[in-house]
Scaffold this motif. Sequence first.
Motif, short mmCIF file in Angstrom:
data_model
loop_
_atom_site.label_atom_id
_atom_site.label_comp_id
_atom_site.label_asym_id
_atom_site.label_seq_id
_atom_site.Cartn_x
_atom_site.Cartn_y
_atom_site.Cartn_z
N ALA A 92 10.88 55.12 23.53
CA ALA A 92 10.45 56.51 23.35
C ALA A 92 8.97 56.55 23.02
O ALA A 92 8.44 55.66 22.37
CB ALA A 92 11.25 57.19 22.24
N GLY A 93 8.31 57.57 23.51
CA GLY A 93 6.90 57.80 23.21
C GLY A 93 6.64 59.29 23.13
O GLY A 93 7.57 60.10 23.15
N GLU A 494 8.71 49.48 28.54
CA GLU A 494 7.94 49.34 27.30
C GLU A 494 6.54 49.95 27.43
O GLU A 494 5.87 50.20 26.44
CB GLU A 494 7.85 47.88 26.86
CG GLU A 494 7.06 46.97 27.80
CD GLU A 494 7.87 46.48 28.98
OE1 GLU A 494 9.00 46.96 29.19
OE2 GLU A 494 7.37 45.60 29.71
N TYR A 497 6.09 53.29 25.40
CA TYR A 497 5.99 53.39 23.94
C TYR A 497 4.65 54.03 23.57
O TYR A 497 3.66 53.91 24.29
CB TYR A 497 6.02 51.99 23.31
CG TYR A 497 7.40 51.41 23.07
CD1 TYR A 497 8.32 52.08 22.29
CD2 TYR A 497 7.74 50.16 23.59
CE1 TYR A 497 9.58 51.53 22.04
CE2 TYR A 497 8.99 49.60 23.34
CZ TYR A 497 9.91 50.28 22.56
OH TYR A 497 11.12 49.74 22.32
N GLY A 498 4.62 54.65 22.39
CA GLY A 498 3.34 55.10 21.83
C GLY A 498 3.01 56.55 22.09
O GLY A 498 3.86 57.34 22.50
N PHE A 499 1.76 56.88 21.85
CA PHE A 499 1.26 58.25 21.93
C PHE A 499 0.12 58.27 22.93
O PHE A 499 -0.84 57.51 22.80
CB PHE A 499 0.77 58.69 20.54
CG PHE A 499 0.39 60.14 20.43
CD1 PHE A 499 1.34 61.13 20.58
CD2 PHE A 499 -0.90 60.52 20.14
CE1 PHE A 499 1.01 62.47 20.46
CE2 PHE A 499 -1.25 61.86 20.02
CZ PHE A 499 -0.29 62.83 20.18
#
Lengths: 523, 523
Positions: A92-93, A494, A497-499
């Motif tokens: 999730a991101g 992957e 992921y993140g913002f």
Amino acid sequence: MKLKRIMKTIVLTGMVTFVASAAYAGQGKKDFQASHSAHPKYVFFFLGDGMSQSQIQATEAYLTQSGGGSAREAADLLKPENRLNMSKMPVAGIQTTFDAHALMTDSASSATAFASGIKTLSGVIGMNDGKTISYKSIAQLAHEQGRKVGIVTSVSLDHATPAAYYASVSNRGYMNNIATQLANSGYEFFGGGGLVRPTGATAPDTNNNIWNLLSSNGYEVRNTKALIEDLLINPVDKVVAINPWLQDASAMPYAIDMDQQPDETFTLAEMTEIAIEVLSANKGLKKGFFLMVEGGKIDWACHANDAMATIGDMIDFDDAIAEALAFYAAHPRDTLIVVTGDHETGGMTVGHATTGYTAYYDRILGQKNSFQYFGANQWAAHEAANEAAVCPNVLNTDNLATNTDMLNLMSTEFGLNWNDLNPYQKKKLEDAYDMSLCETNSSLPSENTLLYGGYEPIIVTINHILNERASIGWTSYSHTGVPVPVFAQGREAENFYGFYDNTDIAKKLARIMGIKQSLPVVK
Amino acid sequence: MKLKRIMKTIVLTGMVTFVASAAYAGQGKKDFQASHSAHPKYVFFFLGDGMSQSQIQATEAYLTQSGGGSAREAADLLKPENRLNMSKMPVAGIQTTFDAHALMTDSASSATAFASGIKTLSGVIGMNDGKTISYKSIAQLAHEQGRKVGIVTSVSLDHATPAAYYASVSNRGYMNNIATQLANSGYEFFGGGGLVRPTGATAPDTNNNIWNLLSSNGYEVRNTKALIEDLLINPVDKVVAINPWLQDASAMPYAIDMDQQPDETFTLAEMTEIAIEVLSANKGLKKGFFLMVEGGKIDWACHANDAMATIGDMIDFDDAIAEALAFYAAHPRDTLIVVTGDHETGGMTVGHATTGYTAYYDRILGQKNSFQYFGANQWAAHEAANEAAVCPNVLNTDNLATNTDMLNLMSTEFGLNWNDLNPYQKKKLEDAYDMSLCETNSSLPSENTLLYGGYEPIIVTINHILNERASIGWTSYSHTGVPVPVFAQGREAENFYGFYDNTDIAKKLARIMGIKQSLPVVK
């Protein structure tokens, strides 16, 4: 109504990694170590138009309730069967959604960000904000490299979001121009709604006969259930599959309305299943495919502040994701699934002043159809039968409070019972009823604008009150600027992921698909 | 007013990895490969009470505007100087916030989730939902293993969020009991607001003299600027640092109000800097520390639907994060910083029906102080001077429209000019003015409840209209159930990627800090 999720979702639930606490340590970590060599052959991009965190959490709270549990039990909210497929994905991101000039993007500029990796003006598709340069989309680039491409949407095929994957145009309203580019795209599958302007367009739009163009470009156009279902057994090379029932603006019906004419409609999930079959047939599995699926009417339901129609289309959209997960289960090392929204719509909130700290999702279970269906059917009939009697003295009486037929409709069609309402809620409904039936009421015009937006006053007010009683709030009839979650599963997941920014999604997908040019790519 | 960010933030901006597209490929990936052996010695947990994605995005849009740019320029929204420190961190995730029985958690149950890894009832701290079992917090467990512990909050030190890190109590209202456990905790630093019930409590609460207890337990209590600032040079072993100016309910003032009495208050950032000095003094750097910092009045401002007070405390909270980033810069391999919120408050949205697709954050720049400060000062004076003249005939006239003093206050204190408003906005202000001044108006009681919550009608209405004109909406005076973002930087930060539950945060932090027992740990 209690919306039913298709069986495939439920069967799949056990298969999908439950992400709550173990996700990162499991699937996520494995992906990090194992998948940096090749490109996933099968790439799915699911776009919930108007879908942000509120729409997702409200739908999961609804599932908890509709399954017989209580939305007030956290144990129920954590149960896999009450979670959407998307929120159970291991990765999730979060992405920011603003466009080149607006905190609140529109679907044209956000789709351009996802498809071409550039920020542009609201209303512009596949071009810069000066409308001088056209850019290729990742779908076009992938297609040039041999991938098959499919485009599925619950709204019209020439609508802004799907258009960004095959067209460049300075104005999303030039739908004949967009459809012309669709017919010239060479993509293998288009499915969902129809075309808004296949013929009869006027300048500055083009005026091509799209049906003729599709035919001369080798496309089959199918629009019956039998002919479209046949694609599951006898796929063809290039097809445009148009849902038999087009409810509004050449779009498929809201999921909540589909049981009114089940023989005339596919679900978005079924349309997705057919797309996968067509794309993976024959040589499709050699160079892989890119499939974009849009849940386009989530947005339309949110514009109208209709929570149950929103939730219905959220569930259908999530069921479409289940189709991709079924494909993933057969091709886990070669498949990537990415899910996100393009912006939030409606300023939807998971809470409301009238209910404070308690949620009552059981109170929306009585809504049978969308605002759209109710307006075109029950309301239209009621209006025709009551206008002449009520309107001559519209401001003098309690027109709604004394109208048994309308009170019955509110109860039977929405589960909203007059006697459960407080005096202010009753007053708002009275005012809205007068405005809908007779185009006048005793409120200020600026109050009416705020309370109704451009919608049928009585219907949007029924929805507002129904929703606030369940603890669902709305602040706008437009898009809002809140960042939106991203979910991903499979090879290279992957990366999500993140913002990051919405334009990064195009760049990530281009890199993951092995597209040789760096985005943006000038046409 | 244009809130100023402290210089340290701006200096740091260049140092912190800009996350937009390069984050995962940069800092995130390196962390994945390098940091699985040891435990970070210095762990910071920053909690924005009531802070979710809307509060973050609204603050960044404000920063864009207050810096002289336009919130409508995406280029401005992406500039590092307009981004909060938290959203530039390399790791981001999402957490669900519901508690054991409510979709909308309160701060007691959410803090218990973060501190002890269990879901409990709203109102309960450090105990199960049956209120029969007490659990240790990760701060207590870390302290037992030799880490120093600091607790900083902008609200009172015995408030629910800080309490969950040192106390177990069946009701968050038993604040003498909570303060007793504070005094017995042995933690090295408490700083921020004061105590709500240090003496004079009544059963079923305890009734200890907390000041005596603190003293006998070896704590120094300091509450002047000079004495607290002296800790930077001469740190002591165990200290309770209480902000000189306690504005409301023993809390520090709203950041937006601080320039009214700058000599009587610290910012949250300054209090955090002092905490870091105390914790890292002497033997502090041997076994490391755990520091929890709460921006507690973000929540209070959101309850009151006051966007500018929210943004002011968001910026102060983010400046406190800058203090941790400065520490991180000196100890990058040994420091972990985690930032999140416990729940969203107010149903805040980044958009509103009155403004549609355009944001106008310049329209909130004229608000000088919080609803709280205005209510206690300018409004209190106006009310005393006008009540007798207006109220005998309250419903007969346009009391607000004809009151120059109040119209001037709206203009000078909020930047809200009567002539800019539409008739419905004027009507809402008139009704609210009558209700505030004379406790009556011509609206239905149920309308007043919805429009004012428990707040001063005229002030909350000024805020509603000021905010909606800027494109900020609110739907509630309570918490809402939308999931909340998590940001992290430093050693083991990668554990905070993905989508998980709030209870997982306690479990992750326990594991990362090398706490030997698995959560939850019975006391």
